[in-house]
Scaffold this motif. Structure first.
Motif, mmCIF file in Angstrom:
data_model
loop_
_atom_site.group_PDB
_atom_site.id
_atom_site.type_symbol
_atom_site.label_atom_id
_atom_site.label_comp_id
_atom_site.label_asym_id
_atom_site.label_seq_id
_atom_site.Cartn_x
_atom_site.Cartn_y
_atom_site.Cartn_z
ATOM 1 N N THR A 68 -3.736 2.133 -6.389
ATOM 2 C CA THR A 68 -4.017 3.260 -7.282
ATOM 3 C C THR A 68 -5.456 3.726 -7.124
ATOM 4 O OG1 THR A 68 -2.395 2.453 -8.889
ATOM 5 C CG2 THR A 68 -4.045 4.006 -9.698
ATOM 6 N N LEU A 69 -6.379 2.767 -7.050
ATOM 7 C CA LEU A 69 -7.795 3.106 -6.851
ATOM 8 C C LEU A 69 -7.997 3.841 -5.536
ATOM 9 C CD1 LEU A 69 -10.780 2.849 -7.677
ATOM 10 C CD2 LEU A 69 -10.802 0.585 -6.595
ATOM 11 N N CYS A 70 -7.374 3.354 -4.463
ATOM 12 C CA CYS A 70 -7.510 4.007 -3.157
ATOM 13 C C CYS A 70 -6.955 5.427 -3.184
ATOM 14 C CB CYS A 70 -6.803 3.186 -2.077
ATOM 15 S SG CYS A 70 -7.632 1.635 -1.664
ATOM 16 N N GLN A 71 -5.839 5.635 -3.840
ATOM 17 C CA GLN A 71 -5.257 6.977 -3.947
ATOM 18 C C GLN A 71 -6.216 7.921 -4.654
ATOM 19 O OE1 GLN A 71 -1.655 5.871 -5.981
ATOM 20 N NE2 GLN A 71 -0.428 5.769 -4.106
ATOM 21 N N ASP A 77 -19.167 -0.694 -5.270
ATOM 22 C CA ASP A 77 -18.712 0.462 -6.042
ATOM 23 C C ASP A 77 -17.686 0.083 -7.102
ATOM 24 O OD1 ASP A 77 -19.987 2.800 -4.377
ATOM 25 O OD2 ASP A 77 -19.109 1.425 -2.906
ATOM 26 N N TYR A 78 -16.743 -0.822 -6.732
ATOM 27 C CA TYR A 78 -15.687 -1.181 -7.670
ATOM 28 C C TYR A 78 -15.330 -2.655 -7.514
ATOM 29 C CZ TYR A 78 -15.181 3.853 -8.122
ATOM 30 O OH TYR A 78 -15.439 5.189 -8.344
ATOM 31 N N VAL A 79 -14.838 -3.221 -8.615
ATOM 32 C CA VAL A 79 -14.344 -4.590 -8.625
ATOM 33 C C VAL A 79 -12.963 -4.586 -9.261
ATOM 34 C CG1 VAL A 79 -14.678 -6.926 -9.517
ATOM 35 C CG2 VAL A 79 -16.667 -5.569 -8.811
ATOM 36 N N VAL A 80 -11.971 -5.112 -8.534
ATOM 37 C CA VAL A 80 -10.612 -5.235 -9.065
ATOM 38 C C VAL A 80 -10.419 -6.676 -9.502
ATOM 39 C CG1 VAL A 80 -8.148 -5.080 -8.570
ATOM 40 C CG2 VAL A 80 -9.713 -3.393 -7.591
ATOM 41 N N THR A 81 -10.125 -6.876 -10.776
ATOM 42 C CA THR A 81 -9.948 -8.228 -11.294
ATOM 43 C C THR A 81 -8.469 -8.591 -11.306
ATOM 44 O OG1 THR A 81 -9.718 -7.525 -13.604
ATOM 45 C CG2 THR A 81 -11.951 -7.902 -12.787
ATOM 46 N N GLY A 82 -8.180 -9.862 -11.007
ATOM 47 C CA GLY A 82 -6.793 -10.323 -11.065
ATOM 48 C C GLY A 82 -5.942 -9.773 -9.939
ATOM 49 N N ALA A 83 -4.647 -9.612 -10.227
ATOM 50 C CA ALA A 83 -3.702 -9.132 -9.213
ATOM 51 C C ALA A 83 -4.060 -7.722 -8.772
ATOM 52 C CB ALA A 83 -2.282 -9.169 -9.781
ATOM 53 N N LEU A 116 0.798 -1.223 0.000
ATOM 54 C CA LEU A 116 0.000 0.000 0.000
ATOM 55 C C LEU A 116 0.834 1.278 0.000
ATOM 56 C CD1 LEU A 116 -3.018 -0.759 2.381
ATOM 57 C CD2 LEU A 116 -3.099 -0.217 -0.059
ATOM 58 N N GLY A 117 2.137 1.153 0.208
ATOM 59 C CA GLY A 117 2.999 2.343 0.198
ATOM 60 C C GLY A 117 2.641 3.293 1.319
ATOM 61 N N ASN A 118 2.539 4.601 1.000
ATOM 62 C CA ASN A 118 2.271 5.593 2.047
ATOM 63 C C ASN A 118 0.837 5.541 2.566
ATOM 64 O OD1 ASN A 118 0.880 6.709 -0.091
ATOM 65 N ND2 ASN A 118 2.250 8.465 -0.357
ATOM 66 N N LEU A 119 -0.018 4.722 1.939
ATOM 67 C CA LEU A 119 -1.387 4.570 2.454
ATOM 68 C C LEU A 119 -1.463 3.544 3.581
ATOM 69 C CD1 LEU A 119 -3.612 4.576 -0.775
ATOM 70 C CD2 LEU A 119 -3.109 6.471 0.773
ATOM 71 N N PRO A 168 -13.114 7.292 -10.225
ATOM 72 C CA PRO A 168 -12.830 6.582 -11.481
ATOM 73 C C PRO A 168 -14.119 6.245 -12.233
ATOM 74 C CG PRO A 168 -11.527 5.701 -9.683
ATOM 75 C CD PRO A 168 -12.515 6.638 -9.066
ATOM 76 N N LEU A 169 -14.042 6.340 -13.556
ATOM 77 C CA LEU A 169 -15.220 6.131 -14.386
ATOM 78 C C LEU A 169 -15.598 4.659 -14.489
ATOM 79 C CD1 LEU A 169 -14.467 8.639 -17.293
ATOM 80 C CD2 LEU A 169 -15.966 8.957 -15.312
ATOM 81 N N ASN A 170 -14.623 3.787 -14.542
ATOM 82 C CA ASN A 170 -14.887 2.365 -14.740
ATOM 83 C C ASN A 170 -15.062 1.632 -13.417
ATOM 84 O OD1 ASN A 170 -14.710 2.572 -17.572
ATOM 85 N ND2 ASN A 170 -12.482 2.398 -17.487
ATOM 86 N N LYS A 171 -16.175 0.959 -13.302
ATOM 87 C CA LYS A 171 -16.424 0.168 -12.088
ATOM 88 C C LYS A 171 -15.519 -1.054 -12.033
ATOM 89 C CE LYS A 171 -20.149 -2.234 -9.651
ATOM 90 N NZ LYS A 171 -21.619 -2.392 -9.543
#
Length: 504
Positions: free
Chosen positions: A122-125, A109-115, A27-30, A133-136
């Motif tokens: 990036t989404l959290c940032q 709200d969102y679905v992350v596919t794969g890794a 997550l880096g700085n998050l 973000p436009l794409n769910k």
């Protein structure tokens, strides 16, 4: 308070969410704003929702698998009713293959596919900076392994003391077996061995002793496998236990020499045989040298103290009950400690789904999406094998009937155990909650009445297993009869008796 909560519902408390720890590590700085919270499918979703929302999170990321999709769906529904402003992001195998997505994806709200190590952060940032973000559906980006931050330091002391420690020396699989999602991988890639072993050393020094390697092909690169085994052998003690998933037909001499050096009961090998039928193997793109597989299993059983957990799959396209019996008998003859009888399941995204129409594969529409019938196997037969799998686990895989099992199986293991299974179900009416002492009695009756075992032989072997199971005294064979079902009219139950005793 955590702005970002990573969570999932594990099948059991003993398990740990390895994927969540990878996300957290990267997550880096998050990371300072995030936490990992694990639950089990046995906890009530409304209590889980209360625990999560008590942190007042902005984002909740949930890992979704075939074994927790029902509970996750209920949890998401509650979260969206109680706090619709909280952004919910799903990830994991069950939601990684659009457009084949479960209904719960409509609620989030969102679905992350794969890794997710790159895409989730990036989404959290974006979300925390006020962007939307436009794409769910967010496509996962695969990060080179040498750029991943390893997650092992995020196993807590409680995890190390009470849970399985999941680790991976490689990621991916070079084989294309169509029933497995690993068929979608291009190849297997190893982590840098030196860095990996340093992490294992740190875990060991912290007290970790139960290591489960999730590599799909641990013995693919023999030089690496030998180095890892040597590492653990140097640290061998009475508590260390290692679990590997291995390719059944790849056991070169260098690996054999190493395995012979391990003391008994310190290694478990999960070995996917699945089927010995070469026609079905070709149909589902499975490369397996059957004779080499048998030779290796025989060698492992005779020359090592490893526990062999082998797998067969019932319901593959083109298979039949009679054909499956042939694979079962060949595997049973090799005497692995366990044969896991898996019923084929429909995995979203698995290449096997291309056979659905031709072989009339009919799956349960509800999780775990188990096969109900095929062109060659009707529903009633599928149910019989489901019960057989359960009884096999209770009797054979449990190790409680080790002395008795050879007499049950005789020279036709599958058909004799099927007869046992059918009769047990007729007498017990269930495959669950059969008291062990009653199970001994039922098995005894079936051995005499259905399997034509001599009474003296049956009593001899069952008595040995009865004592090994921890029962005091001798098994009373004269009372090993069918137990009457139901309760006598007018008899108070246990709770009523307790109240009556209190009143008295």
């Amino acid at each position: 308070m955590s702005k970002i909560i990573l969570t999932t519902l594990n099948a059991r408390y003993l398990h740990s969410a390895f994927g969540l720890r990878y996300l957290y590590a990267n997550l880096g700085n998050l990371q300072v704003q995030a936490s990992v919270q694990e639950f089990t499918i046995h906890e009530t979703p409304i209590n889980i929702a209360e625990t999560l929302l008590a942190e007042k999170p902005s984002i909740i990321g949930i890992s979704v698998y075939i074994w927790n999709i029902i509970e996750v769906t209920e949890l998401v529904g509650l979260l969206k009713q109680i706090s619709p402003e909280v952004v919910i992001v799903l990830g994991g195998p069950e939601v990684s293959h659009p457009p084949d997505l479960p209904a719960v994806c409509e609620l989030v709200d969102y679905v992350v596919t794969g890794a997710g190590e790159v895409s989730f952060v990036t989404l959290c940032q974006q979300l925390l900076s006020g962007q939307k973000p436009l794409n769910k559906i967010v496509t996962g980006v695969t990060m080179p392994l040498d750029q991943l931050k390893l997650p092992y330091e995020y196993y807590s002391e409680e995890d190390i003391a009470n849970r399985i420690t999941y680790v991976e020396a490689s990621r991916g699989c070079p084989f294309k077996c169509e029933f497995c999602l690993s068929a979608l991988d291009k190849t297997a890639k190893p982590f840098e061995l030196g860095a990996f072993l340093e992490e294992m050393d740190l875990l060991y020094k912290r007290g970790a002793r139960n290591f489960k390697f999730i590599d799909r092909t641990f013995n693919l690169k023999v030089k690496t496998s030998v180095a890892i085994l040597e590492f653990f052998l140097e640290r061998m003690d009475e508590d260390l236990y290692l679990h590997f998933e291995v390719i059944p037909d790849n056991l070169p001499d260098a690996l054999k020499v190493m395995l012979e050096r391990f003391p008994p009961n310190r290694l478990q090998f999960e070995i996917g045989v699945q089927t010995f039928d070469p026609v079905i193997q070709t149909l589902i793109s499975r490369r397996q040298d059957n004779e080499k597989t048998k030779e290796n299993l025989r060698w492992l059983r005779e020359n090592t103290g490893a526990h062999l957990h082998t797998d067969l799959i019932f319901g593959l396209p083109g298979d039949s009950l009679e054909n499956f019996a042939l694979s079962f008998d060949q595997l049973a003859a090799l005497k692995p400690q366990e044969i896991q009888l898996g019923i084929l399941k429909r995995l979203r995204g698995a290449p096997l789904n291309r056979h659905i129409d031709e072989y009339q594969l009919r799956y349960n529409p509800s999780p775990p999406y188990n096969i109900l019938s095929t062109r060659d196997i009707d529903f009633q037969t599928m149910q019989r094998v489901n019960r057989l799998a359960r009884y096999w686990d209770m009797i054979a895989n449990s190790g409680r009937f080790t002395t008795t099992l050879p007499l049950i199986l005789g020279d036709q293991p599958f058909w004799r155990f099927m007869k046992l299974s059918d009769t047990l179900f007729k007498e017990a009416g269930s495959t669950w909650k059969i008291a062990l002492k009653r199970l001994f009695g039922l098995v005894y009756q079936v051995m005499l009445n259905e399997l034509d075992v001599l009474e003296s032989d049956a009593q001899q072997v069952l008595q040995l297993d009865f004592q090994r199971a921890g029962f005091k005294g001798s098994m009373v064979f004269s009372q090993a009869e069918k137990v009457e079902k139901g309760i006598k009219k007018g008899t108070p139950n246990k709770r009523q008796n307790t109240h009556q005793q209190t009143a008295d």
